[in-house]
Design a protein around this motif. Structure first.
Motif, PDB file in Angstrom:
ATOM      1  N   LEU A  34      40.647  44.545  47.649  1.00 51.01           N
ATOM      2  CA  LEU A  34      40.774  43.359  48.094  1.00 51.01           C
ATOM      3  C   LEU A  34      39.456  43.180  48.937  1.00 51.01           C
ATOM      4  O   LEU A  34      38.589  42.119  48.624  1.00 51.01           O
ATOM      5  CB  LEU A  34      42.054  42.740  48.735  1.00 51.01           C
ATOM      6  N   VAL A  37      36.515  43.299  46.698  1.00 52.31           N
ATOM      7  CA  VAL A  37      36.405  42.165  45.865  1.00 52.31           C
ATOM      8  C   VAL A  37      35.521  41.051  46.662  1.00 52.31           C
ATOM      9  O   VAL A  37      34.568  40.585  46.313  1.00 52.31           O
ATOM     10  CB  VAL A  37      37.511  41.790  44.935  1.00 52.31           C
ATOM     11  N   LEU A  38      36.131  40.959  48.063  1.00 51.44           N
ATOM     12  CA  LEU A  38      35.316  40.037  48.830  1.00 51.44           C
ATOM     13  C   LEU A  38      33.873  40.065  49.044  1.00 51.44           C
ATOM     14  O   LEU A  38      32.877  39.423  48.858  1.00 51.44           O
ATOM     15  CB  LEU A  38      36.237  40.077  49.765  1.00 51.44           C
ATOM     16  N   ALA A  81      39.627  35.684  47.810  1.00 57.69           N
ATOM     17  CA  ALA A  81      40.140  37.068  48.145  1.00 57.69           C
ATOM     18  C   ALA A  81      40.379  37.152  49.673  1.00 57.69           C
ATOM     19  O   ALA A  81      41.147  37.735  50.410  1.00 57.69           O
ATOM     20  CB  ALA A  81      38.864  37.924  47.787  1.00 57.69           C
TER      21      ALA A  81
END
Length: 102
Positions: A34, A37-38, A81
């Motif tokens: 995560l 992704v951010l 995110a």
């Protein structure tokens, strides 16, 4: 890089014992993913902002508009995110809050 090797390998990546990432890692893989992704969404948004400027400099408003839309989508995904990460890490702080202040 370890993150590049891990991408797309699933459980196999864990079995191979990639640098700094294993089943016993301090940060669970799902949280690490995560954060990744951010990071990549924000990197993309920054890159697309440059593309917007390049297109505007060359007088191509249609392309500038397209890159702007792509940038906005990346920023939307980054916000999502960030929200999800906050939920997950915030839950950990509430449970471990007394521990951290001791």
């Amino acid at each position: 890089m370890a993150t590049e090797q891990k991408q797309g390998t699933g459980a196999q990546g864990q079995q191979q014992g990639l640098e700094g990432r294993s089943e016993s890692s301090v940060v669970p893989d799902k949280d690490y993913n995560l954060v990744s992704v951010l990071y990549h969404a924000l990197q993309g948004a920054e890159t697309y902002a440059q593309y917007v400027q390049d297109a505007q400099r060359q007088g191509d408003q249609e392309l500038a508009s397209f890159f702007s839309e792509v940038r906005q989508e990346e920023l939307r995904l980054a916000e999502r995110a960030k929200h999800l990460l906050g939920q997950r890490l915030g839950g950990g702080r509430q449970q471990g809050g007394a521990r951290g202040s001791a």
